[in-house]
Motif scaffolding. Structure first.
Motif, PDB file in Angstrom:
ATOM      1  N   ILE A 106      -2.018   7.431   1.363  1.00 16.95           N
ATOM      2  CA  ILE A 106      -3.040   7.334   2.417  1.00 16.95           C
ATOM      3  C   ILE A 106      -4.270   6.596   1.915  1.00 16.95           C
ATOM      4  O   ILE A 106      -4.816   5.711   2.600  1.00 16.95           O
ATOM      5  CB  ILE A 106      -3.431   8.746   2.914  1.00 16.95           C
ATOM      6  CG1 ILE A 106      -2.252   9.390   3.654  1.00 16.95           C
ATOM      7  CG2 ILE A 106      -4.655   8.669   3.831  1.00 16.95           C
ATOM      8  CD1 ILE A 106      -2.493  10.838   4.038  1.00 16.95           C
ATOM      9  N   ILE A 107      -4.720   6.924   0.716  1.00 14.98           N
ATOM     10  CA  ILE A 107      -5.898   6.278   0.130  1.00 14.98           C
ATOM     11  C   ILE A 107      -5.658   4.782  -0.041  1.00 14.98           C
ATOM     12  O   ILE A 107      -6.525   3.956   0.268  1.00 14.98           O
ATOM     13  CB  ILE A 107      -6.251   6.942  -1.214  1.00 14.98           C
ATOM     14  CG1 ILE A 107      -6.795   8.350  -0.973  1.00 14.98           C
ATOM     15  CG2 ILE A 107      -7.266   6.099  -1.995  1.00 14.98           C
ATOM     16  CD1 ILE A 107      -6.888   9.195  -2.224  1.00 14.98           C
ATOM     17  N   ALA A 108      -4.477   4.429  -0.546  1.00 17.76           N
ATOM     18  CA  ALA A 108      -4.163   3.015  -0.737  1.00 17.76           C
ATOM     19  C   ALA A 108      -4.130   2.260   0.588  1.00 17.76           C
ATOM     20  O   ALA A 108      -4.650   1.139   0.696  1.00 17.76           O
ATOM     21  CB  ALA A 108      -2.823   2.879  -1.454  1.00 17.76           C
ATOM     22  N   LEU A 156     -12.280  -3.058  -5.129  1.00 16.84           N
ATOM     23  CA  LEU A 156     -13.627  -2.492  -5.160  1.00 16.84           C
ATOM     24  C   LEU A 156     -13.747  -1.303  -4.211  1.00 16.84           C
ATOM     25  O   LEU A 156     -14.444  -0.324  -4.509  1.00 16.84           O
ATOM     26  CB  LEU A 156     -14.657  -3.559  -4.814  1.00 16.84           C
ATOM     27  CG  LEU A 156     -14.874  -4.639  -5.892  1.00 16.84           C
ATOM     28  CD1 LEU A 156     -15.816  -5.717  -5.383  1.00 16.84           C
ATOM     29  CD2 LEU A 156     -15.418  -4.008  -7.172  1.00 16.84           C
ATOM     30  N   LEU A 157     -13.076  -1.372  -3.076  1.00 14.86           N
ATOM     31  CA  LEU A 157     -13.059  -0.229  -2.164  1.00 14.86           C
ATOM     32  C   LEU A 157     -12.354   0.971  -2.799  1.00 14.86           C
ATOM     33  O   LEU A 157     -12.799   2.115  -2.651  1.00 14.86           O
ATOM     34  CB  LEU A 157     -12.363  -0.605  -0.853  1.00 14.86           C
ATOM     35  CG  LEU A 157     -13.199  -1.356   0.175  1.00 14.86           C
ATOM     36  CD1 LEU A 157     -12.345  -1.727   1.382  1.00 14.86           C
ATOM     37  CD2 LEU A 157     -14.393  -0.524   0.633  1.00 14.86           C
ATOM     38  N   LEU A 158     -11.278   0.715  -3.517  1.00 15.06           N
ATOM     39  CA  LEU A 158     -10.584   1.796  -4.208  1.00 15.06           C
ATOM     40  C   LEU A 158     -11.483   2.452  -5.252  1.00 15.06           C
ATOM     41  O   LEU A 158     -11.521   3.685  -5.383  1.00 15.06           O
ATOM     42  CB  LEU A 158      -9.317   1.262  -4.886  1.00 15.06           C
ATOM     43  CG  LEU A 158      -8.116   0.987  -3.980  1.00 15.06           C
ATOM     44  CD1 LEU A 158      -7.016   0.269  -4.749  1.00 15.06           C
ATOM     45  CD2 LEU A 158      -7.580   2.284  -3.387  1.00 15.06           C
ATOM     46  N   SER A 197      -6.080  10.976  -5.782  1.00 16.01           N
ATOM     47  CA  SER A 197      -5.275  12.067  -5.224  1.00 16.01           C
ATOM     48  C   SER A 197      -5.147  13.241  -6.184  1.00 16.01           C
ATOM     49  O   SER A 197      -5.102  14.403  -5.759  1.00 16.01           O
ATOM     50  CB  SER A 197      -3.885  11.553  -4.837  1.00 16.01           C
ATOM     51  OG  SER A 197      -3.146  11.185  -5.982  1.00 16.01           O
ATOM     52  N   LEU A 198      -5.090  12.970  -7.481  1.00 17.51           N
ATOM     53  CA  LEU A 198      -4.957  14.049  -8.455  1.00 17.51           C
ATOM     54  C   LEU A 198      -6.199  14.942  -8.489  1.00 17.51           C
ATOM     55  O   LEU A 198      -6.125  16.089  -8.922  1.00 17.51           O
ATOM     56  CB  LEU A 198      -4.686  13.468  -9.848  1.00 17.51           C
ATOM     57  CG  LEU A 198      -3.305  12.841 -10.046  1.00 17.51           C
ATOM     58  CD1 LEU A 198      -3.208  12.168 -11.398  1.00 17.51           C
ATOM     59  CD2 LEU A 198      -2.202  13.883  -9.890  1.00 17.51           C
ATOM     60  N   ILE A 199      -7.326  14.417  -8.035  1.00 15.31           N
ATOM     61  CA  ILE A 199      -8.559  15.198  -7.997  1.00 15.31           C
ATOM     62  C   ILE A 199      -8.559  16.172  -6.830  1.00 15.31           C
ATOM     63  O   ILE A 199      -8.997  17.320  -6.951  1.00 15.31           O
ATOM     64  CB  ILE A 199      -9.782  14.269  -7.911  1.00 15.31           C
ATOM     65  CG1 ILE A 199      -9.900  13.423  -9.179  1.00 15.31           C
ATOM     66  CG2 ILE A 199     -11.069  15.066  -7.693  1.00 15.31           C
ATOM     67  CD1 ILE A 199     -10.977  12.361  -9.099  1.00 15.31           C
ATOM     68  N   ILE A 200      -8.038  15.734  -5.693  1.00 14.36           N
ATOM     69  CA  ILE A 200      -8.177  16.533  -4.468  1.00 14.36           C
ATOM     70  C   ILE A 200      -6.900  17.265  -4.061  1.00 14.36           C
ATOM     71  O   ILE A 200      -6.951  18.209  -3.281  1.00 14.36           O
ATOM     72  CB  ILE A 200      -8.640  15.646  -3.289  1.00 14.36           C
ATOM     73  CG1 ILE A 200      -7.642  14.504  -3.041  1.00 14.36           C
ATOM     74  CG2 ILE A 200     -10.024  15.083  -3.564  1.00 14.36           C
ATOM     75  CD1 ILE A 200      -8.009  13.619  -1.866  1.00 14.36           C
ATOM     76  N   GLY A 212       0.806  -1.214   0.000  1.00 13.12           N
ATOM     77  CA  GLY A 212       0.000   0.000   0.000  1.00 13.12           C
ATOM     78  C   GLY A 212       0.840   1.264   0.000  1.00 13.12           C
ATOM     79  O   GLY A 212       0.357   2.340  -0.355  1.00 13.12           O
ATOM     80  N   LEU A 213       2.091   1.141   0.403  1.00 15.96           N
ATOM     81  CA  LEU A 213       3.022   2.267   0.349  1.00 15.96           C
ATOM     82  C   LEU A 213       3.701   2.357  -1.011  1.00 15.96           C
ATOM     83  O   LEU A 213       3.730   3.429  -1.641  1.00 15.96           O
ATOM     84  CB  LEU A 213       4.071   2.131   1.450  1.00 15.96           C
ATOM     85  CG  LEU A 213       5.260   3.102   1.398  1.00 15.96           C
ATOM     86  CD1 LEU A 213       4.788   4.537   1.579  1.00 15.96           C
ATOM     87  CD2 LEU A 213       6.299   2.731   2.437  1.00 15.96           C
ATOM     88  N   THR A 214       4.252   1.251  -1.484  1.00 16.37           N
ATOM     89  CA  THR A 214       5.082   1.304  -2.695  1.00 16.37           C
ATOM     90  C   THR A 214       4.270   1.428  -3.983  1.00 16.37           C
ATOM     91  O   THR A 214       4.689   2.141  -4.901  1.00 16.37           O
ATOM     92  CB  THR A 214       5.962   0.051  -2.788  1.00 16.37           C
ATOM     93  OG1 THR A 214       5.130  -1.124  -2.747  1.00 16.37           O
ATOM     94  CG2 THR A 214       6.956  -0.014  -1.651  1.00 16.37           C
ATOM     95  N   ALA A 215       3.130   0.747  -4.069  1.00 17.41           N
ATOM     96  CA  ALA A 215       2.362   0.764  -5.321  1.00 17.41           C
ATOM     97  C   ALA A 215       1.908   2.176  -5.711  1.00 17.41           C
ATOM     98  O   ALA A 215       2.166   2.612  -6.839  1.00 17.41           O
ATOM     99  CB  ALA A 215       1.170  -0.196  -5.226  1.00 17.41           C
ATOM    100  N   PRO A 216       1.240   2.927  -4.827  1.00 18.29           N
ATOM    101  CA  PRO A 216       0.859   4.292  -5.222  1.00 18.29           C
ATOM    102  C   PRO A 216       2.046   5.239  -5.347  1.00 18.29           C
ATOM    103  O   PRO A 216       2.000   6.204  -6.105  1.00 18.29           O
ATOM    104  CB  PRO A 216      -0.079   4.734  -4.096  1.00 18.29           C
ATOM    105  CG  PRO A 216       0.303   3.896  -2.911  1.00 18.29           C
ATOM    106  CD  PRO A 216       0.716   2.585  -3.492  1.00 18.29           C
TER     107      PRO A 216
END
Length: 267
Positions: A223-225, A249-251, A207-210, A20-24
């Motif tokens: 954080i989202i991931a 699906l949560l993402l 994240s690019l939206i907000i 969840g840290l490295t992928a995003p």
């Protein structure tokens, strides 16, 4: 709720938090460079390596990493050969990965059920060796991004300007592609090869939206991931659902809520 305190769930949670840290962290650069589909390509190549690992008795994730890294070099070579058609390199390598995976499936019919776990994710089967590998990749990726953050930022927005300014564009391109290969090859056992690109791209899309700056977009994507990983694992564990699919699906739900919230805020 007893499952949350189980050893296998704790290992799954640790592995999920690391990915969840490295992928995003890598995904934000891929999205900005319009290379989102590279995740699917390297995932398919990794599956071919995993299949060969089962066939030869070699550590599957280790073999998957080797295949993914070699594929990342091949992608960069083809991108340079077809500068006007950069996406062609992704299509060619994906075709090769699928072909090799199919060939190895045919040669080793007895282990196909094991490989399926890597297609859809089998995070509950993570062992300590897997965690050590994921942890090493996490440290490597985090340190690399920290060291080359400014250079990767410029490369992501304007590659030509980065070259004119004297940055080693070829080296930076190779670094980001190899880092992507490492992240994907270690993530497929967690979310699955068919879903891993979602963990690279959807947090970045949210994240690019907000976000109001590039640094904010990086922080928000991580954080989202992490929220999706933790919530997805808990929900999947309590209700006996597929963890990888639940996380993705949560993402998607978070992306929809972000889009709706942004539209409501601007109208």
């Amino acid at each position: 709720m007893e499952i949350i305190t189980a050893d296998f769930f704790q290992r799954a949670l640790a592995g999920g938090l690391l990915i969840g840290l490295t992928a995003p962290l890598i995904g934000i650069f891929l999205v900005l460079r319009r290379l989102s589909m590279i995740g699917d390509t390297l995932a398919h190549v990794t599956i071919a390596g995993v299949a060969l690992g089962f066939l030869t008795g070699v550590y599957p994730i280790g073999m998957g990493i080797i295949f993914a890294v070699f594929a990342s070099f091949a992608i960069e070579k083809l991108r340079k050969a077809y500068k006007g058609y950069a996406e062609l390199s992704i299509a060619v390598i994906m075709a090769g990965g699928v072909a090799l995976a199919s060939l190895f499936f045919t040669l080793g019919m007895g282990y196909n059920n094991d490989v399926v776990g890597y297609l859809f994710g089998s995070i509950y089967t993570l062992d300590m060796t897997d965690l050590y590998v994921v942890g090493a990749v996490t440290v490597l990726v985090a340190v690399t991004v920290f060291i080359f953050f400014k250079e990767l930022f410029l490369l992501s927005f304007e590659e030509d300007a980065a070259a004119v300014s004297g940055l080693p564009v070829k080296l930076l391109n190779m670094i980001i592609t190899v880092m992507t290969a490492l992240v994907i090859s270690t993530a497929i056992k967690i979310v699955g090869a068919l879903l891993v690109s979602a963990l690279l791209t959807i947090p970045a899309a949210c994240s690019l939206i907000i976000a109001r700056s590039f640094k904010q977009s990086v922080v928000f994507s991580v954080i989202i991931a992490e929220i999706a990983v933790v919530a997805g694992l808990v929900i999947a564990g309590v209700w006996n659902l597929a963890p990888g699919a639940t996380i993705v699906l949560l993402l998607i739900a978070m992306l929809i809520l972000t889009l709706v919230g942004k539209r409501g805020f601007t109208t």
